[in-house]
Design a protein around this motif. Structure first.
Motif, PDB file in Angstrom:
ATOM      1  N   LEU A   1      12.319 -48.654   0.463  1.00  0.00           N
ATOM      2  CA  LEU A   1      12.780 -50.270  -0.572  1.00  0.00           C
ATOM      3  C   LEU A   1      12.913 -49.834  -1.546  1.00  0.00           C
ATOM      4  CD1 LEU A   1      10.114 -52.186   1.298  1.00  0.00           C
ATOM      5  CD2 LEU A   1      12.482 -52.792   1.617  1.00  0.00           C
ATOM      6  N   SER A   2      11.589 -48.852  -2.040  1.00  0.00           N
ATOM      7  CA  SER A   2      11.675 -48.504  -4.281  1.00  0.00           C
ATOM      8  C   SER A   2      13.224 -47.626  -4.770  1.00  0.00           C
ATOM      9  CB  SER A   2      10.855 -48.445  -4.265  1.00  0.00           C
ATOM     10  OG  SER A   2      11.167 -47.123  -6.303  1.00  0.00           O
ATOM     11  N   GLU A   3      14.317 -47.093  -3.493  1.00  0.00           N
ATOM     12  CA  GLU A   3      15.191 -46.723  -3.613  1.00  0.00           C
ATOM     13  C   GLU A   3      16.238 -47.682  -3.348  1.00  0.00           C
ATOM     14  OE1 GLU A   3      16.370 -42.938  -2.088  1.00  0.00           O
ATOM     15  OE2 GLU A   3      14.481 -41.913  -1.569  1.00  0.00           O
ATOM     16  N   TRP A   4      16.018 -48.634  -2.322  1.00  0.00           N
ATOM     17  CA  TRP A   4      17.298 -49.435  -2.289  1.00  0.00           C
ATOM     18  C   TRP A   4      17.136 -50.286  -4.103  1.00  0.00           C
ATOM     19  CZ3 TRP A   4      21.613 -50.503  -0.623  1.00  0.00           C
ATOM     20  CH2 TRP A   4      21.810 -50.656   1.133  1.00  0.00           C
ATOM     21  N   LEU A   5      15.360 -50.623  -4.394  1.00  0.00           N
ATOM     22  CA  LEU A   5      15.931 -51.780  -5.714  1.00  0.00           C
ATOM     23  C   LEU A   5      16.431 -50.539  -6.816  1.00  0.00           C
ATOM     24  CD1 LEU A   5      14.518 -53.960  -7.309  1.00  0.00           C
ATOM     25  CD2 LEU A   5      12.351 -52.138  -7.078  1.00  0.00           C
ATOM     26  N   SER A   6      15.885 -49.475  -7.248  1.00  0.00           N
ATOM     27  CA  SER A   6      16.845 -48.482  -8.200  1.00  0.00           C
ATOM     28  C   SER A   6      18.439 -48.798  -7.959  1.00  0.00           C
ATOM     29  CB  SER A   6      16.460 -47.106  -8.013  1.00  0.00           C
ATOM     30  OG  SER A   6      17.002 -46.218  -8.808  1.00  0.00           O
ATOM     31  N   LEU A   7      18.964 -48.549  -6.356  1.00  0.00           N
ATOM     32  CA  LEU A   7      20.542 -48.307  -6.143  1.00  0.00           C
ATOM     33  C   LEU A   7      21.092 -49.536  -6.453  1.00  0.00           C
ATOM     34  CD1 LEU A   7      22.511 -48.019  -5.097  1.00  0.00           C
ATOM     35  CD2 LEU A   7      22.357 -48.073  -2.668  1.00  0.00           C
ATOM     36  N   LEU A   8      20.125 -50.626  -6.598  1.00  0.00           N
ATOM     37  CA  LEU A   8      21.010 -51.902  -6.568  1.00  0.00           C
ATOM     38  C   LEU A   8      21.229 -52.333  -8.144  1.00  0.00           C
ATOM     39  CD1 LEU A   8      19.868 -54.235  -3.183  1.00  0.00           C
ATOM     40  CD2 LEU A   8      21.729 -53.534  -3.705  1.00  0.00           C
ATOM     41  N   VAL A   9      19.815 -52.510  -8.765  1.00  0.00           N
ATOM     42  CA  VAL A   9      19.777 -52.940 -10.442  1.00  0.00           C
ATOM     43  C   VAL A   9      20.608 -51.572 -11.265  1.00  0.00           C
ATOM     44  CG1 VAL A   9      18.406 -52.657 -12.369  1.00  0.00           C
ATOM     45  CG2 VAL A   9      17.570 -53.115 -10.533  1.00  0.00           C
ATOM     46  N   ARG A  10      20.611 -50.649 -10.785  1.00  0.00           N
ATOM     47  CA  ARG A  10      21.533 -49.881 -11.277  1.00  0.00           C
ATOM     48  C   ARG A  10      23.117 -49.461 -11.286  1.00  0.00           C
ATOM     49  NH1 ARG A  10      20.172 -43.609 -12.900  1.00  0.00           N
ATOM     50  NH2 ARG A  10      18.332 -44.295 -11.397  1.00  0.00           N
ATOM     51  N   TRP A  11      23.545 -50.422 -10.046  1.00  0.00           N
ATOM     52  CA  TRP A  11      24.946 -50.584  -9.521  1.00  0.00           C
ATOM     53  C   TRP A  11      25.093 -51.983 -10.344  1.00  0.00           C
ATOM     54  CZ3 TRP A  11      26.413 -52.812  -4.391  1.00  0.00           C
ATOM     55  CH2 TRP A  11      27.639 -53.018  -4.175  1.00  0.00           C
ATOM     56  N   PHE A  12      24.792 -52.896 -10.919  1.00  0.00           N
ATOM     57  CA  PHE A  12      24.081 -54.111 -11.361  1.00  0.00           C
ATOM     58  C   PHE A  12      24.417 -53.670 -13.093  1.00  0.00           C
ATOM     59  CE2 PHE A  12      23.438 -57.993 -14.001  1.00  0.00           C
ATOM     60  CZ  PHE A  12      23.763 -58.637 -13.292  1.00  0.00           C
ATOM     61  N   HIS A  13      23.534 -52.877 -13.488  1.00  0.00           N
ATOM     62  CA  HIS A  13      23.997 -52.094 -14.717  1.00  0.00           C
ATOM     63  C   HIS A  13      25.224 -51.311 -14.701  1.00  0.00           C
ATOM     64  CE1 HIS A  13      22.465 -50.685 -18.627  1.00  0.00           C
ATOM     65  NE2 HIS A  13      21.890 -49.240 -18.135  1.00  0.00           N
ATOM     66  N   VAL A  14      25.139 -51.069 -14.186  1.00  0.00           N
ATOM     67  CA  VAL A  14      26.647 -50.427 -13.967  1.00  0.00           C
ATOM     68  C   VAL A  14      28.021 -51.410 -14.471  1.00  0.00           C
ATOM     69  CG1 VAL A  14      28.535 -48.258 -13.490  1.00  0.00           C
ATOM     70  CG2 VAL A  14      26.147 -48.197 -13.317  1.00  0.00           C
ATOM     71  N   ILE A  15      28.040 -52.429 -13.290  1.00  0.00           N
ATOM     72  CA  ILE A  15      29.050 -53.370 -13.509  1.00  0.00           C
ATOM     73  C   ILE A  15      29.236 -53.565 -14.948  1.00  0.00           C
ATOM     74  CG2 ILE A  15      29.714 -55.649 -13.048  1.00  0.00           C
ATOM     75  CD1 ILE A  15      28.852 -54.372  -9.948  1.00  0.00           C
ATOM     76  N   ALA A  16      27.926 -54.672 -15.513  1.00  0.00           N
ATOM     77  CA  ALA A  16      27.692 -55.176 -16.483  1.00  0.00           C
ATOM     78  C   ALA A  16      27.997 -54.304 -17.873  1.00  0.00           C
ATOM     79  CB  ALA A  16      26.056 -55.639 -16.939  1.00  0.00           C
ATOM     80  N   GLY A  17      27.812 -53.240 -17.678  1.00  0.00           N
ATOM     81  CA  GLY A  17      28.622 -51.944 -18.890  1.00  0.00           C
ATOM     82  C   GLY A  17      29.497 -52.251 -19.196  1.00  0.00           C
TER      83      GLY A  17
END
Length: 400
Positions: A5-21
């Motif tokens: 679950l931690s890996e999924w959380l990291s993936l989703l937050v990183r993905w959103f961060h890249v999209i926002a950036g």
């Protein structure tokens, strides 16, 4: 399950961060390009208060874009603001900082050989550095120094290099890099929140009241333009930091802080060429110098070639190499990692069999022999002798 679950959380937050950036940086690049390509409008447009205009084609249509010197005769019913892209990037970036570095594997952030500190102390140092540098920047941009662009730029660069150096003395190279990125990103978002948006609100309020915006609004607009310019030059360095965690040849170097400072300078310098080019000022020598500086940096940090088989003339055995890998590597890099922070092997690299070690010889030499980045935080206590033995085994067993 927790690691999964931690890996999924990291993936989703990183993905959103890249999209926002992407959304924020894309808008920033576009408006800088737009501002630099505005041309003097015809007389009838000047009489309407238009300062510059631009014609463009995109998406199967022709666009006419105009920028008013101060304000239109009548405010539109709908005015688009560009701010949430920046705020979303900061919030998702801070979330990623917590998920990966503060709540994830301590080895990403803490290096006991540099500073044997607790995760709480590390968080305090990281967030404290962000807050202090931001406070210094805000004090400087509100001071007379802001009127001298070159002096301000050099001062800001010196402050960032000092923070870079200081963080590198405490954190792992990767942890230091990401915190420098957090410092720069926070400054950039603060420029939007504390300078650019308030200036825009002051202008809109003055227009709606029907009066002359006045000197105060003009001063705010000037500072907002300066803040926007700073963000423009900081964009390329922060993009490098966003992807740097994949490249230990940078942060794993013993002078990783100087490597980051050098790349930051080169990237900002190269960005200067494009800013001038947008104003029809062509200075190709800037790109030539940036390329030469990059080549020099690549040469300067290249690891020394290892040519000898062993210091004492003896070949390192497979059994010795297997013992080193079993002790220091397979807890993470195996088909079923035993390390609680990993559900799957990082980067998909596994060392369950010795042949797999040879197939990743260059990468292993880079992160475990030359840079000492692996194991994370050296929590297993890998010695210099073991690193030398591993390097020697890799030399004699590299694939044909």
């Amino acid at each position: 399950m927790e690691a999964y679950l931690s890996e999924w959380l990291s993936l989703l937050v990183r993905w959103f961060h890249v999209i926002a950036g992407v959304a924020w940086i894309g808008a920033s690049f576009y408006f800088v390009w737009l501002d630099n390509h505005l041309r003097e409008p015809p007389e009838w447009k000047k009489q309407e208060g238009i300062k510059g205009d631009l014609w463009a084609i995109h998406g199967g249509g022709i666009y006419e874009i105009a920028k008013y010197k101060l304000s239109p005769k009548e405010m539109p019913n709908e005015l688009h603001w560009f701010k949430w892209e920046a705020y979303s990037t900061l919030l998702s970036g801070l979330a990623l900082l917590f998920v990966v570095y503060y709540m994830g594997s301590p080895g990403y952030l803490i290096d006991p050989s540099k500073a044997d500190i607790s995760i709480g102390t590390a968080i305090a140092i990281g967030l404290g550095t962000i807050a202090v540098v931001l406070a210094i920047y805000e004090a400087l941009i509100r001071s007379p120094l802001a009127d001298n662009g070159k002096a301000f730029g050099l001062t800001l660069f010196a402050i960032l290099v000092l923070a870079d150096w200081g963080l590198f003395q405490v954190f792992t190279g990767r942890g230091a890099y990401i915190h420098v990125g957090a410092v720069i990103g926070t400054i950039m978002v603060a420029n939007v929140f504390l300078g650019i948006v308030p200036s825009q609100r002051a202008l809109v309020n003055a227009i709606e009241k029907g009066g002359d915006p006045g000197a105060r609004v003009a001063r705010l607009a000037m500072l907002a333009k300066l803040r926007s310019t700073h963000n423009n030059y900081l964009t390329l360095p922060i993009l490098l930091i966003m992807i740097s965690n994949h490249y230990p040849l940078l942060y794993g170097h013993s002078y990783g802080w100087a490597v980051l400072a050098s790349i930051g300078f080169i990237a900002a310098f190269a960005r200067h060429y494009f800013n001038l080019r947008h104003r029809d000022i062509n200075q190709p020598w800037i790109l030539v110098v940036a390329a030469l500086l990059t080549a020099t940096l690549i040469w300067a940090i290249a690891p020394a070639p290892v040519t000898s088989v062993a210091a004492d003339g003896q070949v390192v055995s497979d059994e010795t190499a297997s013992a080193i890998i079993s002790t220091h590597c397979v807890a993470c890099h195996s088909n079923a990692p035993s390390h609680p922070a990993f559900q799957s092997p990082p980067a998909g690299i596994m060392f369950d069999e010795l042949s797999l070690l040879a197939s990743h010889a260059d990468k292993v030499r880079q992160v475990a022999v030359d840079s000492h980045y692996m194991p994370l935080g050296n929590v297993t206590g890998m010695t210099d002798e073991e690193r030398q033995q591993l390097g020697q085994w890799l030399i004699t067993n590299q694939p044909e």
